[in-house]
Design an enzyme around this catalytic site. Structure first.
Site, mmCIF file in Angstrom:
data_model
loop_
_atom_site.group_PDB
_atom_site.id
_atom_site.type_symbol
_atom_site.label_atom_id
_atom_site.label_comp_id
_atom_site.label_asym_id
_atom_site.label_seq_id
_atom_site.Cartn_x
_atom_site.Cartn_y
_atom_site.Cartn_z
ATOM 1 N N ASP A 1 -42.180 16.511 -81.047
ATOM 2 C CA ASP A 1 -42.480 17.887 -81.397
ATOM 3 C C ASP A 1 -43.781 18.257 -80.666
ATOM 4 O OD1 ASP A 1 -42.457 20.366 -82.873
ATOM 5 O OD2 ASP A 1 -44.067 19.478 -84.077
ATOM 6 N N ASP B 1 -46.378 21.332 -81.366
ATOM 7 C CA ASP B 1 -47.542 21.786 -82.133
ATOM 8 C C ASP B 1 -47.826 20.849 -83.302
ATOM 9 O OD1 ASP B 1 -47.717 24.139 -80.470
ATOM 10 O OD2 ASP B 1 -45.999 24.915 -81.593
#
Ligand code: MG
Ligand code: ZN
Length: 185
Positions: A9, A11
């Site tokens: 992922d 952020d």
């Protein structure tokens, strides 16, 4: 023989997320990017161990009109310039769009696996939200959840709960045993 990947992922995993009301959000633009401590070293080590490094990111704020494709891509470009990332996959949709890429659906992982010849059962997903863990589980990967204590839904289960990508990388590399073959399954 298939390759192995670490799906990441973006952020809160690679760059610092902006926290509002206990929940994480993307940086406003490329100028606000802060790569988290230890990320560069962790990615270098994973890359050296032979993992394909694929970012898989939900960016629903595009569908919600709060940011645009260009800003998301400018942030990705900046990260790609600084870090040894092989590919970026982005879902620009919101839940109501019914796409097959928005995590926890595994569409981005499955598409990247096809394109890179990745074997999912020997690959890993690292994320900081339940949607990341769900996508990794559905794709058949081992999952590592970076737990920041966000005020939101938590993953039901995960294989490992960690505090940072650096810690996740050490677990992945220890499972790998340095022999190129994971010790599980
Ligand atoms: Mg995140
Ligand atoms: Zn999507």
């Amino acid at each position: 023989m298939s390759r192995r990947a670490v799906f990441l992922d973006r952020d809160g995993v690679i760059n610092r997320a902006v926290i509002r009301n206990g929940k994480p959000y993307p940086p406003i633009g490329p100028e606000e990017i802060e790569i988290l401590p230890g990320v560069r070293e962790a990615l270098d080590q994973l890359k050296a161990a032979g993992f394909v490094l694929v970012v898989v990111s939900n960016q629903p704020d595009v569908a919600r009109g709060m940011t645009d494709h260009e800003t998301v891509e400018a942030i990705n470009t900046r990260l790609a310039e600084r870090l040894p990332l092989d590919d970026f996959r982005v879902c620009y949709h919101d839940g109501s769009d019914g796409c097959d890429c928005r995590k926890p659906k595994p569409g981005m992982l499955l598409a990247a696996a096809r394109d890179h010849g990745i074997g999912l059962s020997t690959s890993f997903m690292v994320g900081d939200r339940w949607r990341d863990v769900g996508a990794g589980q559905t794709a058949g990967c081992k999952t590592l959840f970076i737990d920041y204590g966000y005020d939101e839904r938590q993953p039901d289960t995960c294989d490992y709960r960690v505090k940072s990508l650096a810690e996740a990388a050490q677990i992945i590399l220890s499972l790998d045993g340095g022999k190129g073959v994971p010790s599980f399954k």
